[in-house]
Motif scaffolding. Structure first.
Motif, PDB file in Angstrom:
ATOM      1  N   THR A  30       3.619  16.980  31.651  1.00 30.07           N
ATOM      2  CA  THR A  30       4.197  15.898  32.400  1.00 30.07           C
ATOM      3  C   THR A  30       4.945  15.036  31.583  1.00 30.07           C
ATOM      4  N   ALA A  31       5.744  14.094  32.258  1.00 25.82           N
ATOM      5  CA  ALA A  31       6.669  13.315  31.523  1.00 25.82           C
ATOM      6  C   ALA A  31       5.990  12.107  30.701  1.00 25.82           C
ATOM      7  N   ASN A  32       5.089  11.627  31.445  1.00 24.17           N
ATOM      8  CA  ASN A  32       4.294  10.561  30.856  1.00 24.17           C
ATOM      9  C   ASN A  32       2.740  10.672  31.427  1.00 24.17           C
ATOM     10  N   ARG A  33       1.999   9.472  31.096  1.00 23.70           N
ATOM     11  CA  ARG A  33       0.403   9.476  31.451  1.00 23.70           C
ATOM     12  C   ARG A  33       0.243   8.781  32.675  1.00 23.70           C
ATOM     13  N   SER A  34       1.313   7.855  32.998  1.00 24.25           N
ATOM     14  CA  SER A  34       1.068   7.014  34.053  1.00 24.25           C
ATOM     15  C   SER A  34       1.605   7.327  35.668  1.00 24.25           C
ATOM     16  N   ASP A  35       2.943   7.380  35.597  1.00 24.67           N
ATOM     17  CA  ASP A  35       3.409   7.407  37.014  1.00 24.67           C
ATOM     18  C   ASP A  35       4.319   8.756  37.248  1.00 24.67           C
ATOM     19  N   ALA A  36       4.634   9.514  36.206  1.00 20.31           N
ATOM     20  CA  ALA A  36       5.406  10.670  36.248  1.00 20.31           C
ATOM     21  C   ALA A  36       4.351  11.832  36.090  1.00 20.31           C
ATOM     22  N   VAL A  37       3.427  12.058  36.722  1.00 21.67           N
ATOM     23  CA  VAL A  37       2.250  13.078  36.357  1.00 21.67           C
ATOM     24  C   VAL A  37       2.206  14.325  37.354  1.00 21.67           C
ATOM     25  N   THR A  38       3.556  14.653  37.645  1.00 21.63           N
ATOM     26  CA  THR A  38       3.531  15.816  38.722  1.00 21.63           C
ATOM     27  C   THR A  38       4.085  17.016  37.912  1.00 21.63           C
ATOM     28  N   LEU A  39       3.194  18.033  38.504  1.00 19.46           N
ATOM     29  CA  LEU A  39       3.733  19.403  37.994  1.00 19.46           C
ATOM     30  C   LEU A  39       3.441  20.336  39.246  1.00 19.46           C
ATOM     31  N   PRO A  40       4.274  21.390  39.033  1.00 21.02           N
ATOM     32  CA  PRO A  40       4.381  22.236  40.231  1.00 21.02           C
ATOM     33  C   PRO A  40       2.797  23.312  40.140  1.00 21.02           C
ATOM     34  N   SER A  41       2.409  23.285  41.325  1.00 21.34           N
ATOM     35  CA  SER A  41       0.840  24.157  41.279  1.00 21.34           C
ATOM     36  C   SER A  41       1.323  25.375  41.283  1.00 21.34           C
ATOM     37  N   LEU A  72     -10.153  15.219  36.899  1.00 28.13           N
ATOM     38  CA  LEU A  72     -10.705  14.754  35.649  1.00 28.13           C
ATOM     39  C   LEU A  72      -9.304  14.050  34.875  1.00 28.13           C
ATOM     40  N   TYR A  73      -8.004  14.646  35.016  1.00 28.22           N
ATOM     41  CA  TYR A  73      -7.144  14.110  34.163  1.00 28.22           C
ATOM     42  C   TYR A  73      -5.890  13.360  35.131  1.00 28.22           C
ATOM     43  N   GLY A  74      -6.052  13.709  36.426  1.00 24.22           N
ATOM     44  CA  GLY A  74      -4.891  13.001  37.198  1.00 24.22           C
ATOM     45  C   GLY A  74      -3.386  13.613  37.186  1.00 24.22           C
ATOM     46  N   ILE A  75      -3.402  14.888  36.828  1.00 25.35           N
ATOM     47  CA  ILE A  75      -2.324  15.604  37.194  1.00 25.35           C
ATOM     48  C   ILE A  75      -1.993  15.824  38.619  1.00 25.35           C
ATOM     49  N   ILE A  76      -0.831  15.465  39.254  1.00 25.96           N
ATOM     50  CA  ILE A  76      -0.607  15.992  40.600  1.00 25.96           C
ATOM     51  C   ILE A  76      -0.032  17.136  40.539  1.00 25.96           C
ATOM     52  N   PHE A  77      -0.548  18.099  41.428  1.00 24.38           N
ATOM     53  CA  PHE A  77       0.128  19.364  41.515  1.00 24.38           C
ATOM     54  C   PHE A  77       0.927  19.498  42.671  1.00 24.38           C
ATOM     55  N   GLU A  78       2.220  19.639  42.813  1.00 21.33           N
ATOM     56  CA  GLU A  78       2.723  19.826  43.900  1.00 21.33           C
ATOM     57  C   GLU A  78       2.534  21.053  44.501  1.00 21.33           C
ATOM     58  N   CYS A  79       2.659  21.043  45.841  1.00 25.83           N
ATOM     59  CA  CYS A  79       2.328  22.343  46.939  1.00 25.83           C
ATOM     60  C   CYS A  79       0.972  23.044  46.545  1.00 25.83           C
ATOM     61  N   HIS A  80       0.087  22.098  46.176  1.00 23.56           N
ATOM     62  CA  HIS A  80      -1.349  22.556  45.969  1.00 23.56           C
ATOM     63  C   HIS A  80      -1.729  22.473  47.519  1.00 23.56           C
ATOM     64  N   PRO A  81      -2.468  23.484  48.088  1.00 23.71           N
ATOM     65  CA  PRO A  81      -2.852  23.574  49.829  1.00 23.71           C
ATOM     66  C   PRO A  81      -3.898  22.224  49.908  1.00 23.71           C
ATOM     67  N   ASP A  82      -4.734  22.160  48.815  1.00 24.85           N
ATOM     68  CA  ASP A  82      -5.709  21.265  49.167  1.00 24.85           C
ATOM     69  C   ASP A  82      -6.036  20.470  48.033  1.00 24.85           C
ATOM     70  N   LEU A  83      -5.474  19.498  47.456  1.00 25.64           N
ATOM     71  CA  LEU A  83      -5.576  18.763  46.217  1.00 25.64           C
ATOM     72  C   LEU A  83      -6.437  17.424  46.531  1.00 25.64           C
ATOM     73  N   ARG A  84      -7.723  17.786  46.434  1.00 26.87           N
ATOM     74  CA  ARG A  84      -8.554  16.694  46.505  1.00 26.87           C
ATOM     75  C   ARG A  84      -9.628  16.707  45.115  1.00 26.87           C
ATOM     76  N   ARG A  85     -10.377  15.474  45.106  1.00 23.95           N
ATOM     77  CA  ARG A  85     -11.291  15.713  43.635  1.00 23.95           C
ATOM     78  C   ARG A  85     -12.198  16.775  43.864  1.00 23.95           C
ATOM     79  N   LEU A  86     -12.451  17.702  42.788  1.00 21.70           N
ATOM     80  CA  LEU A  86     -13.458  18.622  42.943  1.00 21.70           C
ATOM     81  C   LEU A  86     -14.734  18.425  42.596  1.00 21.70           C
TER      82      LEU A  86
END
Lengths: 240, 224, 404
Positions: free
Chosen positions: A127-138, A156-170
């Motif tokens: 990711t670009a940084n650890r705070s606001d740009a935490v998006t990666l392709p799923s 656990l880390y807060g990476i947001i995976f784009e196009c993940h079908p069901d991105l909730r806490r596990l």
């Protein structure tokens, strides 16, 4: 199977716009990995899965890693002429500059081929940084085995995976706000003094003992449920 | 058949519930003559201590040893506690067998609240007692006794099935010694003692509250 | 459906009037609209975390149309005890006892997977005898795991405990061996980086050899009771089918994958340890249903017995620890390694990143139980809720590993 260098060159030929770097692994395992940019991540993943010589149809493991901001001290040595200028001797001046290397979050994918029985090919995305740009392709649309693992990394880390079908806490509950596997996570301090504590726990307990209200007074006021503690002493296997 | 004419004085009263305040020696004498004397309290405690129905509720590693205790080799049925009930409404005993995480803790308390009195709780294993090896974990509750009263603690990681049986025998002893009336009556007979406990809620960073002060106070550190 | 469900007869029972507490917490695609007047409302049922047949504190939220499952979402985390975070604050060797508690039915295999990864990270070699001992322990563990799994599976089928009693009888024998060797029944903590901790005595080996010799007799007895059982056939054949393509894409491993007919056994593919020296076959299923998954376990146990017999025959003398291996003050060079082996439940992997300090910088477990659950919803769709319990049982999960 081709080496990682050959694979990188082939990928660069196929995706000229992509940024692909080789990350070497100095350990005895010597399994080097490819750092790919997020913009081309999904295309590269699809290519790796469907390429007839690779056929990496099996994504075994997805790992999240936190790399916090790191302070790096650069030492630049410059040679200047000796101001005394006696014999033309030069003097080496060390100049220390500290800079903050910005931290990032990383997702590592271990890919294998079940059809051709080779592997692993290791992909890294940052990711670009650890705070606001935490998006990666799923990669879940490519390999479904990433489903729960990417959810876990989001949790656990807060990476947001784009196009993940069901991105909730596990693992943690949905109301939870923190990302506990990050290196700078501070866990809730609920350690109390106990006779057998050791090491780090004992230190925390000592700190609590100094700050907390007098504890002996609490025990004197019997609460409504004070009957069970009275029976504890009668058990042979009472809590130490 | 002749009765012993020794009338017991109040000083001869023993803590063990004796029938009609007849000394144990006399009752034993009578038993040899084929007369069984007992009290309602004794009969009641004898019955329920030998047919404890545990809740079928496994949390982690210790649950495997709990199952092992129920199988042929250790055979918890010898102690009358083989009927594991899947529903808390039918259970007398909750064996907290394993690590209680903070995500699980509200549900454990809820299950405890759903059990009818008289009910008992065994904390089986280091994790249920204090968090055990996982005490440093951010999601690990440091002992189930922070939320519900625990009757028996069984140390071990995991405790052997024999240890669980020993804990069960200790619990039976405790049940047999419970009074049904009087000033020192058992907890479940008293109206002022709650049988349900507040269920913690999931908070943004931790459980809220993190402990129930009515049930649990931290151990006092040594005065030094 | 011949009889209307209760909720359509009694409007007060319809889920619309009583808000279900879990409904709000689960967004996602809505289930299909129901037009048939004989269909009532869809019913959302939360099974677990305290449920007799979810194998621990696993929870699944099933949406039911009558008795049929139209949606099923697993909910994890009730046993999330922060294994990975704790390991980042512990030395490499200090994490070994924690790996016991990861998959608490097969601690020997988990120990080995971790030791294997650290050896790969630091380039440690393992002496011959230790390699053989590791295989003996791993295969004994496989026997324990598969025998218990079959017992639990039949428990889920409604046989109320009886096959489990047979399985635990055999388990106790093997657990006794582990206890004699390592000092603990379940948490063996046996493997070390570069070898094993204790050398078994000749008496131990003889007892183990006799046990393995008699194991096929137990398997015959077990199969005679279970395999042809009519209820079992009716409730497992064709239930919870998975196609090979689905299974590979979803990362299924272990007996669940091989039940679909995909030949992928790490003992053959990676050839880790001394497995290439052993003769054994990899059983493969054909239908990918619950019955095949059951048969995989039985057949794998028979192959394990073959491996064990060879191991006892060929076990060489010699040291059990690499003399160069260092246990105290162990600091591997910076770098990373991913090690994996064929655990009884599937591919058990560890991913370690070292920064040269005594503690791993990142410690990751690749849990086969969790990833095998990826297809649980697909397996259960269209089947009844009673079948979902059996399907879950046939996947073979251990919650200590699912949630870590």
């Amino acid at each position: 199977m081709e080496t990682v260098e050959q694979l990188r060159d082939r990928l660069l030929a196929r995706f000229p716009a992509a940024k692909i770097e080789l990350v070497t692994n100095p350990s005895a395992a010597a399994e080097h990995s490819l750092l790919i940019d997020a913009a081309h991540g999904r295309d590269i993943a699809l290519f790796l899965r469907d390429d007839p010589t690779l056929r990496l149809d099996y994504c075994s493991n997805v790992t999240g890693i936190d790399w916090p901001d790191k302070e790096i001290t650069d030492i630049t040595k410059t040679t200047v002429a000796d101001p005394a200028g006696a014999s033309g001797a030069t003097k080496v001046v060390e100049q220390k500059t500290t800079r903050i290397q910005p931290g990032y979050l990383e997702a590592v994918y271990h890919l294998y081929s079940m059809a051709l029985k080779h592997g692993p090919v290791i992909l890294r995305l940052r990711t670009a940084n650890r705070s606001d740009a935490v998006t990666l392709p799923s990669f879940t649309p490519v390999w479904r085995s990433c489903d729960f693992q990417e959810r876990e990394i989001y949790d656990l880390y807060g990476i947001i995976f784009e196009c993940h079908p069901d991105l909730r806490r596990l693992l943690m509950w949905y109301e939870f706000k923190d990302h506990p596997m990050r290196k700078d996570y501070v866990e809730p301090d609920d350690y109390e003094w106990e006779p057998t504590a050791h090491g780090a726990i004992l230190e925390k307990a000592k700190a609590n003992r100094l700050t907390s209200a007098p504890i002996a007074g609490d025990a004197a006021t019997p609460g409504p449920g004070s009957a069970p503690p009275a029976t504890k002493s009668s058990n042979t296997e009472a809590k130490p | 058949m002749e009765m012993s004419d020794a009338t017991p004085t109040p000083a001869a009263y023993t803590p063990f519930p004796a029938a009609g305040n007849i000394p144990d020696a006399d009752r034993e004498d009578l038993r040899r003559h084929g007369v069984l004397m007992t009290s309602m309290e004794e009969l009641y405690n004898w019955g329920r201590s030998n047919s404890i129905w545990p809740l079928q509720f496994g949390l982690a590693c210790c649950a495997i040893e709990m199952i092992a205790a129920a199988t042929a080799r250790f055979d918890i049925a010898r102690f009358g506690a083989e009927i594991f009930r899947p529903s808390p409404r039918q259970a007398d005993l909750m064996i907290v067998s394993g690590t209680v995480t903070k995500k699980m803790a509200p549900l454990v308390v809820r299950l405890w609240n759903q059990m009818p009195e008289p009910k008992y709780c065994i904390a089986m294993g280091a994790c249920a007692i204090s968090g055990g090896p996982f005490k440093q974990g951010y999601n690990v509750l440091k002992g189930i006794d922070r939320f519900i009263p625990v009757d028996i603690y069984i140390p071990g990681c995991p405790p052997r099935p024999e240890a669980l049986l020993n804990g069960l025998v200790q619990l039976q002893k405790k049940i047999k010694g419970e009074k049904l009336s009087g000033p020192d009556a058992a907890r479940f007979t008293r109206a002022d003692v709650p049988s349900e406990f507040p269920i913690p809620e999931y908070g943004a960073h931790d459980l809220e509250p993190t402990k129930n002060p009515a049930v649990w106070t931290p151990p006092a550190p040594p005065s030094a | 459906m011949s009889t209307p469900p209760l909720s359509s007869l009694n409007p007060q029972l319809s889920t619309g009037s009583v808000p279900f507490p879990f409904a709000a917490a689960l967004p996602g695609p809505s289930v299909r609209a129901v037009h048939d007047q004989f269909h009532g409302d869809l019913l959302e049922v939360s099974m677990g975390p305290q449920h007799p047949s979810t194998h621990g504190v696993f929870r699944m939220v099933a949406t039911l149309d009558g008795e049929q499952i139209v949606k099923l979402k697993p909910v994890f985390g009730y046993l999330h005890r922060n294994h990975e975070k704790i390991a980042e604050n512990t030395t490499y060797l200090g994490s070994m006892p924690y790996t016991d508690r990861l998959d608490y039915l097969c601690s020997m295999s988990t120990n080995w997977a971790y030791a294997l990864t650290v050896e790969k990270l630091a380039g440690i070699t393992v002496p011959d005898r230790a390699q053989y001992l590791r295989i003996i322990m791993a295969e004994l563990t496989r026997l324990v795991n598969h025998a218990c799994l079959v017992g639990f599976l039949f428990n889920d089928l409604g046989t109320s405990f009886t096959p489990l009693l047979y399985a635990f009888r055999e388990r106790e024998k093997i657990i006794d061996l582990f206890e004699a060797l390592s000092g603990s029944r379940m948490m063996c903590n046996y493997q070390r980086f570069g070898g094993c901790r204790v050398d078994p005595t000749p008496e131990w080996l003889e007892t183990a050899r006799v046990l393995v010799e008699n194991f096929p007799r137990f398997l015959d007895e077990y199969e005679r009771m279970l395999t042809g059982n009519e209820i079992m056939l009716a409730r497992t054949q064709g239930i919870g089918r998975v196609t090979p393509a689905q299974a590979v894409n979803a990362g299924l491993t272990g007996p669940v994958l091989r039940a679909c007919g995909v030949d992928y056994d790490l003992r053959k593919v990676d050839g880790y340890g001394y497995y290439p020296r052993f003769e054994f076959r990899v059983p493969l299923g054909d239908h990918g249903d619950t019955y095949d998954r059951y048969m995989m376990r039985i057949l794998e146990m028979r192959e394990s017995v073959k491996i064990l017999t060879q191991a006892f025959r060929d076990l060489p003398a010699g040291p059990i620890m690499d003399p160069k291996a260092k246990l105290r003050g162990f600091r591997p060079k910076a770098g990373e390694a991913y090690g994996r082996l064929e655990g009884p439940k599937g591919e058990l992997g560890f991913f370690l990143i070292s920064d040269g300090s005594p503690n791993p910088y990142r410690y990751r477990v690749r849990p086969p139980s969790l990833i095998n659950l990826t297809l649980l919803e697909d397996m259960c769709l269209g089947h009844t809720i009673a079948d979902s319990v059996v399907i879950l049982g046939s996947i073979d999960i251990v919650l200590g590993e699912v949630d870590r």
